[in-house]
Design a protein around this motif. Structure first.
Motif, short mmCIF file in Angstrom:
data_model
loop_
_atom_site.label_atom_id
_atom_site.label_comp_id
_atom_site.label_asym_id
_atom_site.label_seq_id
_atom_site.Cartn_x
_atom_site.Cartn_y
_atom_site.Cartn_z
N ASN A 76 42.67 35.77 35.11
CA ASN A 76 43.56 34.30 34.39
C ASN A 76 44.91 35.83 33.71
OD1 ASN A 76 45.40 32.77 32.87
ND2 ASN A 76 43.24 32.02 31.35
N THR A 77 46.09 35.46 33.47
CA THR A 77 47.03 36.30 32.90
C THR A 77 48.27 35.39 32.85
OG1 THR A 77 48.40 38.02 33.89
CG2 THR A 77 48.21 36.83 35.92
N ASN A 78 49.40 36.27 31.55
CA ASN A 78 49.76 36.11 30.96
C ASN A 78 51.33 36.64 30.16
OD1 ASN A 78 51.30 32.76 29.63
ND2 ASN A 78 50.72 35.01 27.37
N TYR A 79 52.73 36.57 30.49
CA TYR A 79 53.64 37.35 30.29
C TYR A 79 53.99 36.87 29.11
CZ TYR A 79 57.31 40.81 29.19
OH TYR A 79 58.10 41.77 29.18
N TYR A 80 54.34 36.75 28.45
CA TYR A 80 54.91 36.05 27.07
C TYR A 80 55.99 37.08 26.59
CZ TYR A 80 55.82 33.51 22.78
OH TYR A 80 55.90 33.13 21.68
N HIS A 81 57.32 36.87 25.96
CA HIS A 81 58.30 37.87 25.38
C HIS A 81 59.42 36.21 24.76
CE1 HIS A 81 61.99 40.48 25.33
NE2 HIS A 81 62.76 38.92 24.95
N ALA A 98 51.52 40.70 26.70
CA ALA A 98 50.88 40.43 27.52
C ALA A 98 49.35 40.77 28.18
CB ALA A 98 51.23 41.39 29.71
N TYR A 99 48.61 39.19 28.66
CA TYR A 99 46.87 39.47 28.67
C TYR A 99 46.72 39.00 29.50
CZ TYR A 99 42.83 36.95 27.97
OH TYR A 99 42.37 36.64 28.02
N LEU A 100 45.46 39.58 30.24
CA LEU A 100 44.94 39.75 31.25
C LEU A 100 43.46 39.34 31.54
CD1 LEU A 100 44.13 40.02 34.96
CD2 LEU A 100 43.78 41.99 33.75
N GLY A 101 43.21 37.76 31.53
CA GLY A 101 41.62 37.90 31.24
C GLY A 101 40.61 37.59 33.02
N LEU A 102 39.52 38.85 32.87
CA LEU A 102 38.81 39.04 33.93
C LEU A 102 37.12 38.22 33.48
CD1 LEU A 102 39.39 42.44 35.43
CD2 LEU A 102 40.73 40.75 36.07
N ASN A 103 37.38 37.70 34.77
CA ASN A 103 35.67 37.00 34.98
C ASN A 103 35.15 37.03 36.00
OD1 ASN A 103 33.04 35.27 34.69
ND2 ASN A 103 34.32 33.46 34.17
N SER A 104 34.03 37.94 36.50
CA SER A 104 33.72 38.60 37.62
C SER A 104 31.60 38.59 37.93
CB SER A 104 34.10 40.17 37.69
OG SER A 104 34.70 40.17 37.02
N GLY A 105 32.09 38.41 39.07
CA GLY A 105 30.18 38.11 39.36
C GLY A 105 30.11 38.23 40.82
N ILE A 106 28.48 38.36 40.40
CA ILE A 106 27.92 38.77 42.26
C ILE A 106 26.20 37.69 41.94
CG2 ILE A 106 26.77 40.98 43.36
CD1 ILE A 106 28.15 42.70 41.92
N ASN A 107 26.11 37.32 43.49
CA ASN A 107 25.20 36.61 43.44
C ASN A 107 24.38 37.17 44.72
OD1 ASN A 107 27.06 35.19 41.32
ND2 ASN A 107 26.08 32.99 43.44
N LEU A 108 23.43 37.23 44.10
CA LEU A 108 21.94 38.04 45.06
C LEU A 108 21.16 37.05 45.03
CD1 LEU A 108 22.47 41.84 44.26
CD2 LEU A 108 23.44 40.92 46.24
N GLY A 109 21.07 36.01 46.22
CA GLY A 109 19.99 35.22 46.17
C GLY A 109 19.81 34.19 44.77
N LEU A 110 18.43 34.22 44.12
CA LEU A 110 18.86 33.09 42.97
C LEU A 110 19.26 34.05 41.71
CD1 LEU A 110 15.58 31.18 42.78
CD2 LEU A 110 17.99 30.19 43.24
N SER A 120 38.23 41.48 28.96
CA SER A 120 40.16 41.17 28.85
C SER A 120 41.10 42.20 28.10
CB SER A 120 40.09 40.22 28.13
OG SER A 120 39.84 40.21 26.28
N ALA A 121 42.12 43.09 29.00
CA ALA A 121 43.41 43.55 28.32
C ALA A 121 44.27 42.35 28.48
CB ALA A 121 43.59 44.34 29.47
N ARG A 122 44.68 43.04 26.75
CA ARG A 122 45.68 42.99 26.23
C ARG A 122 47.17 44.11 25.61
NH1 ARG A 122 45.45 38.38 23.33
NH2 ARG A 122 43.64 37.99 23.53
N ALA A 172 55.57 33.72 31.48
CA ALA A 172 54.77 33.27 33.23
C ALA A 172 53.31 33.51 32.91
CB ALA A 172 55.79 34.04 33.78
N ASN A 173 52.89 32.77 33.54
CA ASN A 173 50.93 32.76 33.96
C ASN A 173 50.93 32.37 35.36
OD1 ASN A 173 50.28 29.74 34.13
ND2 ASN A 173 51.52 29.83 32.17
N ALA A 174 49.64 33.09 35.85
CA ALA A 174 49.07 32.81 37.03
C ALA A 174 47.50 33.34 36.42
CB ALA A 174 49.33 33.91 38.78
N ARG A 175 47.31 32.11 37.28
CA ARG A 175 45.34 31.76 37.35
C ARG A 175 45.06 32.23 39.13
NH1 ARG A 175 42.84 27.34 35.53
NH2 ARG A 175 41.78 29.08 34.18
#
Length: 864
Positions: A182-187, A201-213, A221-223, A675-678
């Protein structure tokens, strides 16, 4: 295409298990050309007619959807064809084991197909259900809709809650890795006081790995900020692993998380947590609802009504009955129960229905245990939590809990009492702690809540709460915070420290056609000074035709608390600033500007602020396409005191691979743009797939060759050229219907099925596969070697013996084939000479046509 429609209409509903069709009919052979047609159409003269074979069908039990799977249909006598259903399938569907064993002598007839279907165990049984279950069960197959309806008497079924999903149906998903961004740039540029620019500018990251249960999750996040000088910050917000424990109806968390917060105040921690996961319960068992107990003299109907509306209806056998799967809610009206006997007699009684958030169903329990270090507060202090709640009966719920840390102990006991006068919740907590200057403080906190719906006046007191703390009571977060503040001479602020009382109330009053009135209020005071935090809102809402209007009055007053250092000893300084008192009066109007579903929506408001001036705001929003993937908004505002006018606009589009957007606004001495993108990316066994932003539980569709097909409710997602697409969100432990829309699909592909149903574990990444048929679409004008047309309704088969169509009117055949030359097999009877081979071939010049028309001769061959 008329031939295709006619062929479809030749497929009647197939009945079995001695059910009689609603009417009899027959096909007149004299209306068809050629002697072969008689052999082909005679099988349709029986309403029960269906060709033995394997069909992918939707299975319904007592009119409730169960699953979609491939089922073998076999001949059980000269006239009937029955589905082959394993004993295990019937047991999973809810048939009582003893009733199934009573009729276990029904055997599978010789020659049954191999049990390749998902729901068929090692020994599928093709005997009619009426034989296997003693004449009180039946099945009906609708070939035109590929729907198998199974009817089994309730007396043979175990009692399961509504919306129940058997744990055996829960899907743990596949091993995958993913990340959301989730990224956003503001001027902004401004010239008020001083001229300047700022970039963020902002970058939010939400990551994951699934292995069985097991599910590993990481949030960071980075700012970036640039206003005179540049600065970049990276934050590691949270890392944890989770695993479902179905045998305990619980979930385990390892790493960084938060305590439950239902009895003790929620705290961030780093450690281990084990607690009840209510999502594993059926929807009808979540939340609070009372048990309804009664007695029926005959086979009776039972109706449960609330506020004059029927919310539940069931049939019960003679004797005592219990209804314990009503949908839960925090507050409602009393239940009116009507028992309608078979002879017409009617009896009724009332069951009180009042609850507060702590209320539990009779017999239900919930626990939560945590051990770890406190995060974001204090000095990584260790603590442990244990809470337990249990519903004794309709009227009483018990609560208990203990919280332990170094030189800190809190004990909680209480419960909820439901009465005809409302639900009363009461929890008492004792705490003792070492605080500043090694002094020990002990005290009590009393919390009470109340909820009730007064039916005669339609007045709902959704939650009224009162909390009183003695001067020595301390929350654990305040103890950790104060200790660290005194040790490091740092500033410490808290809204709960030395709080004496807190009162909250939410009241809704329905006025029928004259609208609705509501009140929301809270106030708190403290031992340290005479100040008070107060929030109050009164409002009235109604509508006239399509115009919605709302009038509200609100007041907010707050105190400031901080810890300061006078050079000798840290101390708390409480300040009261009269500028923190604000009164607002607001009138808002909203309405659609047209009757179309895509009509823009207008919102306008005027706000009067006690600090001075009126603010006028208006905005128009809507969508620009039928799929509602492209949305827009324009707005303007004016403050008459400062004489400031501003305006702006925004655009947002949901694309298959991401959602992108931007906005612009301009006012006095400034302008701003952003501007933003996700979106997301998923790494799986066959590669990398991009798509919309994902929730914690999501799906991956595999539909090889079906590029361009739209995912229903997929936020604009489509099947990519590799044959994959992402389903952004799925409901955990619930059946989710997943569908594809052939709109936009490439012309050389067809969907052989377009809907699936899955019930994922929480946090699962489920792969959902759709069968596709990729190749060239043919419309063949076919004749037999002697020049006669092929039999109308004859089956058309591929090389594997799968039925892919029927011969239509004028001896036309529609089929989709993968190769530019090959053979189709036509079968219209059981005799060896009742079949032929139809060979086809087409050139490269016509291969790209959407529909290839051919003429072909069917050569005599053995029936398949």
């Amino acid at each position: 295409m008329a031939a295709l429609l006619t062929a479809c209409c030749l497929s009647p509903t197939a009945w079995s298990d001695e059910q009689q069709p609603p009417s009899s009919y027959s096909f007149d052979d004299e209306l068809t050309l050629g002697q072969r047609a008689k052999a082909s159409l005679s099988r349709f003269n029986r309403a029960k007619a269906i060709e033995p074979g394997r069909y992918q069908v939707d299975i319904y039990l007592n009119n409730n959807f169960v699953t979609r799977s491939v089922v073998d249909f076999q001949s059980v006598n000269d006239a009937d064809v029955a589905p082959c259903l394993s004993d295990q399938f019937l047991l999973d569907a809810g048939v009582k084991p003893n009733r199934l064993n009573d009729h276990a002598s029904a055997k599978t007839p010789p020659g049954a197909l191999p049990p390749e279907a998902t729901l068929q165990a090692a020994q599928p049984n093709c005997a009619p259900l009426s034989q296997r279950l003693g004449g009180v069960a039946s099945s009906r197959f609708d070939l035109s809709r590929l729907r198998l309806d199974i009817s089994i008497a309730q007396s043979l079924m175990t009692q399961v809650p509504r919306d129940h999903v058997a744990p055996s149906d829960w899907d743990a998903g596949d091993s995958m890795a993913f990340f959301n961004y989730n990224t956003n740039y503001y001027h902004s540029a401004y010239s008020s006081g001083r001229t300047g620019n700022s970039d963020n500018a902002y970058l939010g990251l939400n990551s994951g790995i699934n292995l069985g249960l097991w599910r590993l999750r990481q949030q960071s996040s980075a700012r970036y900020t640039s206003s005179g000088e540049s600065r970049t910050d990276w934050s590691n917000l949270r890392t944890y692993a989770q695993r479902a424990l179905p045998a305990l109806d619980s979930e385990m968390t390892l790493g960084e998380s938060f305590t439950a917060g239902d009895l003790f105040a929620s705290m961030a921690f780093r450690g281990v947590q084990l607690g009840t996961d209510d999502r594993m319960q059926a929807e009808s068992l979540r939340g609070y609802a009372p048990q309804v107990r009664g007695i029926a003299a005959t086979n009776a109907r039972v109706l449960v009504k609330q506020n004059g509306r029927t919310i539940y209806e069931t049939n019960v056998a003679p004797g005592a009955f219990i209804i314990d799967d009503l949908y839960g809610t925090s507050y409602q009206g009393d239940l009116e129960v009507e028992v309608i006997e078979a002879d017409g007699r009617l009896s009724s009684f009332t069951v009180p229905f009042t609850a507060v958030p702590d209320s539990m169903r009779p017999g239900a329990s919930r626990y939560n245990a945590t051990l770890g270090q406190a995060r974001d507060i204090g000095a990584n202090d260790l603590f442990a939590d244990l809470t337990y709640q249990h519903g004794l009966n309709n009227n009483l719920t018990l609560n208990s809990g203990v919280r332990i840390a170094d030189d800190y102990l809190a004990l909680l006991a209480g419960g909820v009492l439901a009465t005809a006068y409302g639900a009363f919740g009461l929890n008492s907590t004792f705490s003792t702690a070492r605080i500043e200057n090694d002094q020990r403080s002990s005290g009590w906190r009393l919390q009470s809540t109340y909820s009730k719906t007064f039916q005669p006046t339609s007045t709902t007191v959704s939650l009224a709460g009162y909390r009183y703390s003695t001067e020595g009571y301390r929350d654990l977060s305040d103890v950790f915070g104060v200790r660290k503040s005194f040790k490091n001479n740092q500033t410490w602020s808290s809204g709960s420290y030395q709080q004496r009382t807190q009162l909250t109330a939410n009241i809704n009053q329905s006025l029928g056609d004259f609208g609705q009135f509501y009140l929301s209020a809270s106030t708190s005071d403290y031992y340290s000074d005479n100040s008070r935090d107060t929030q109050l809102q009164l409002g009235y809402s109604n509508n006239w035709r399509q115009l919605n209007y709302n009038l509200s009055v609100s007041r907010q007053e707050s105190r400031q608390t901080q810890l300061s250092d006078d050079g000798q000893q840290p101390q708390y300084v409480y300040s009261r600033n009269t500028n923190n008192r604000t009164n607002l009066l607001m009138l808002s109007l909203s309405m659609p500007l047209g009757s179309s579903p895509r009509s823009p929506y207008l919102f306008s408001s005027v706000t009067r602020n006690s600090a001075g001036g009126n603010t006028y705001q208006s905005s128009i929003s809507g969508t620009l396409d039928e799929a509602q993937n492209l949305s827009y908004g324009v707005d303007a505002s004016r403050n008459d005191q400062d004489k400031v006018t501003s305006w702006g606009g925004s655009l947002q589009q949901r694309r298959p691979l991401a959602t992108i957007g931007g906005n612009f606004s301009k006012g006095k001495n400034y302008w701003q743009a952003s501007a933003n993108a996700r979106g997301s990316a998923v790494l799986h066994s066959d590669g990398l797939t991009l798509g919309p932003y994902l929730s914690d539980t999501f799906g991956l569709i595999e539909a090889k060759g079906a590029s361009g097909a739209e995912v229903r409710n997929g936020q604009g997602a489509t099947i990519n050229p590799d044959g994959y697409a992402l389903i952004p969100s799925l409901s955990a432990y619930r059946y989710n219907d997943i569908g594809l829309n052939s709109t936009g699909i490439n012309r050389n592909a067809e969907l052989q099925d377009n809907q699936r149903r899955v019930a994922p574990y929480a946090g699962a990444a489920v792969k959902v596969q759709f069968r596709t048929l990729v190749g060239h679409a043919l419309l063949i004008k076919a004749t037999h070697a002697d020049g006669e047309p092929l039999p109308l309704g004859a089956n058309v088969m591929d090389d594997q013996g799968n039925v892919i169509g029927m011969v239509g009117q004028a001896s036309q055949i529609y089929a989709r084939v993968a190769d530019r030359q090959g053979a189709l097999h036509i079968k219209w009877g059981d005799d060896p000479d009742h079949g032929c081979d139809l060979r086809y071939e087409f050139t490269d010049s016509v291969a790209e046509q959407a529909l290839i028309r051919l003429n072909a001769t069917c050569q005599q061959g053995p029936a398949i």
